[in-house]
Enzyme design. Structure first.
Site, PDB file in Angstrom:
ATOM      1  N   LYS A  37     -20.885  -4.899  20.943  1.00 52.03           N
ATOM      2  CA  LYS A  37     -19.687  -4.257  21.872  1.00 52.03           C
ATOM      3  C   LYS A  37     -18.665  -5.766  21.944  1.00 52.03           C
ATOM      4  CE  LYS A  37     -21.764  -1.980  25.911  1.00 52.03           C
ATOM      5  NZ  LYS A  37     -22.223  -2.602  26.864  1.00 52.03           N
ATOM      6  N   ASP A  73       0.583  -0.568   0.163  1.00 53.90           N
ATOM      7  CA  ASP A  73      -0.118  -0.052   0.070  1.00 53.90           C
ATOM      8  C   ASP A  73       1.530   0.974   0.165  1.00 53.90           C
ATOM      9  OD1 ASP A  73       1.122   0.355   2.201  1.00 53.90           O
ATOM     10  OD2 ASP A  73      -0.690  -0.276   3.625  1.00 53.90           O
ATOM     11  N   ASP A 102       6.685  -4.396   4.258  1.00 50.50           N
ATOM     12  CA  ASP A 102       5.925  -3.434   4.445  1.00 50.50           C
ATOM     13  C   ASP A 102       6.155  -3.418   5.908  1.00 50.50           C
ATOM     14  OD1 ASP A 102       3.760  -2.061   5.256  1.00 50.50           O
ATOM     15  OD2 ASP A 102       1.659  -4.169   5.171  1.00 50.50           O
TER      16      ASP A 102
HETATM   17  C1  R5P Z   1      -0.649  -0.098   6.724  1.00 51.55           C
HETATM   18  O1  R5P Z   1      -0.964   1.076   6.510  1.00 51.55           O
HETATM   19  C2  R5P Z   1       0.045  -0.946   6.988  1.00 51.55           C
HETATM   20  O2  R5P Z   1       1.227  -0.315   6.531  1.00 51.55           O
HETATM   21  C3  R5P Z   1       0.127  -1.839   6.783  1.00 51.55           C
HETATM   22  O3  R5P Z   1       0.035  -2.505   5.260  1.00 51.55           O
HETATM   23  C4  R5P Z   1      -0.774  -2.704   7.852  1.00 51.55           C
HETATM   24  O4  R5P Z   1      -1.102  -2.114   9.383  1.00 51.55           O
HETATM   25  C5  R5P Z   1      -1.337  -4.278   8.089  1.00 51.55           C
HETATM   26  O5  R5P Z   1      -2.028  -4.632   8.721  1.00 51.55           O
HETATM   27  P1  R5P Z   1      -2.722  -5.556   8.525  1.00 51.55           P
HETATM   28  O6  R5P Z   1      -1.458  -6.783   8.738  1.00 51.55           O
HETATM   29  O7  R5P Z   1      -3.860  -6.347   9.567  1.00 51.55           O
HETATM   30  O8  R5P Z   1      -3.294  -6.048   7.276  1.00 51.55           O
END
Ligand code: R5P
Length: 290
Positions: free
Chosen positions: A191, A167, A217
């Protein structure tokens, strides 16, 4: 370089040379900390993990830093490899707490001179920042992660290799290439249900057929982002896929899901797991922090 390095008991796995501080529990579960050396007039680096048990880790951090200030340390540098609450950096719905700001403000008020973090979610690039009045130095593990990924792929030719983030947020780690990810709205506010915004779309945005792809990432949390990225690239005909990240939380058996999807996976040891193979201590030494 700090004149004294204090290491929390929860960081002994990082094998950083320094004095271990005392962190124990009172019978009711509250945190007890003690600084076992004089620090008056010294610049001190404190290495402390805040994951798992984020709330407890943060309370310990606040009271350790306050105590260092009471003992008249000249400069207090907090090294917190994974900063919790970093994803609570904006208000999506009215009335939501922007917890990242609160954490940083409190740390500053306790006496922290500088916070050193690794690939902190809300900073989006390497460098020095001021956030909620706190001086923060954000280091990136991207160079180290990419070097290891290339070795795993046996140093493929440039034309056969794509390095991408899943991303836009982590595109500074890949050198600019990114996949196109869209999250939906929050799940219902029942909840007891964890708060989460589902990924509704994730497209490659590049020709993946026959390529070796490294997906990098800042973190793998629920793993939904990485798993979707791997599935997308597999469908698009990618050859080998290596997933790497600075912080591996690997919730919801996501490490197994990634491996089962055909990817090889590794992370840094900011959070310990069976695939934590890139050293945070090495990075901190190379940057002259310790
Ligand atoms: C999001 O903007 C971060 O860079 C990660 O891609 C994200 O936080 C990963 O979260 P998850 O493993 O829950 O998809």
């Amino acid at each position: 370089m700090a004149e004294a390095v204090l290491v929390s008991p929860n960081c002994l796995d990082l094998k950083i040379p320094g004095v271990e501080l005392e962190a124990r529990k009172f019978p009711d579960g509250e945190s007890y900390v003690r600084i076992p050396i004089p620090v008056e007039g010294k610049s001190v680096a404190l290495v402390h993990k805040c994951y798992p048990n984020q709330d407890e880790g943060l309370i310990q951090l606040f009271i350790i830093v306050s105590q260092l200030r009471d003992m008249k340390a000249k400069k207090i540098t907090c090294v917190v490899p994974y900063l919790p609450y970093a994803r609570q950096d904006k208000r999506v719905k009215d009335g939501e707490a922007v917890s990242a700001e609160t954490i940083c403000r409190l740390l500053k008020e306790c006496g922290c001179s500088e916070l050193v973090v690794l690939d902190c979610h809300f900073l989006k690039k390497e460098g020095e920042f001021s956030y909620s009045g706190l001086k923060i130095r954000n280091l990136s593990m991207s160079k180290e992660l990419i070097a290891k990924a290339k070795t795993e792929l046996q140093n493929p030719k440039t034309q056969d290799l794509v390095i991408t983030s899943p991303d836009v947020g982590a595109s500074y780690m890949s050198g600019g290439k990114k996949m196109d990810k869209k999250r939906g709205d929050y799940n219902s506010s029942k909840k007891g249900e964890a708060v989460y915004r589902d990924i509704v779309e994730l497209n490659a945005g590049f020709e993946a057929r026959g390529k070796n792809v490294v997906i990098i990432d800042d973190m793998i949390s629920t793993g939904n982002t990485m798993v979707k990225a791997v599935e997308t690239l597999k469908k698009a005909g990618a050859s080998k896929i290596v997933c790497c990240a600075t912080h591996g939380l690997f919730l919801n058996s996501s490490l197994d899901k990634l491996v089962n999807a055909g990817a090889s996976v590794f992370v840094s040891d900011s959070i310990q797991s069976s695939v934590s193979s890139v050293s945070v201590a090495g990075k901190l030494r190379a940057e002259g922090i310790l």
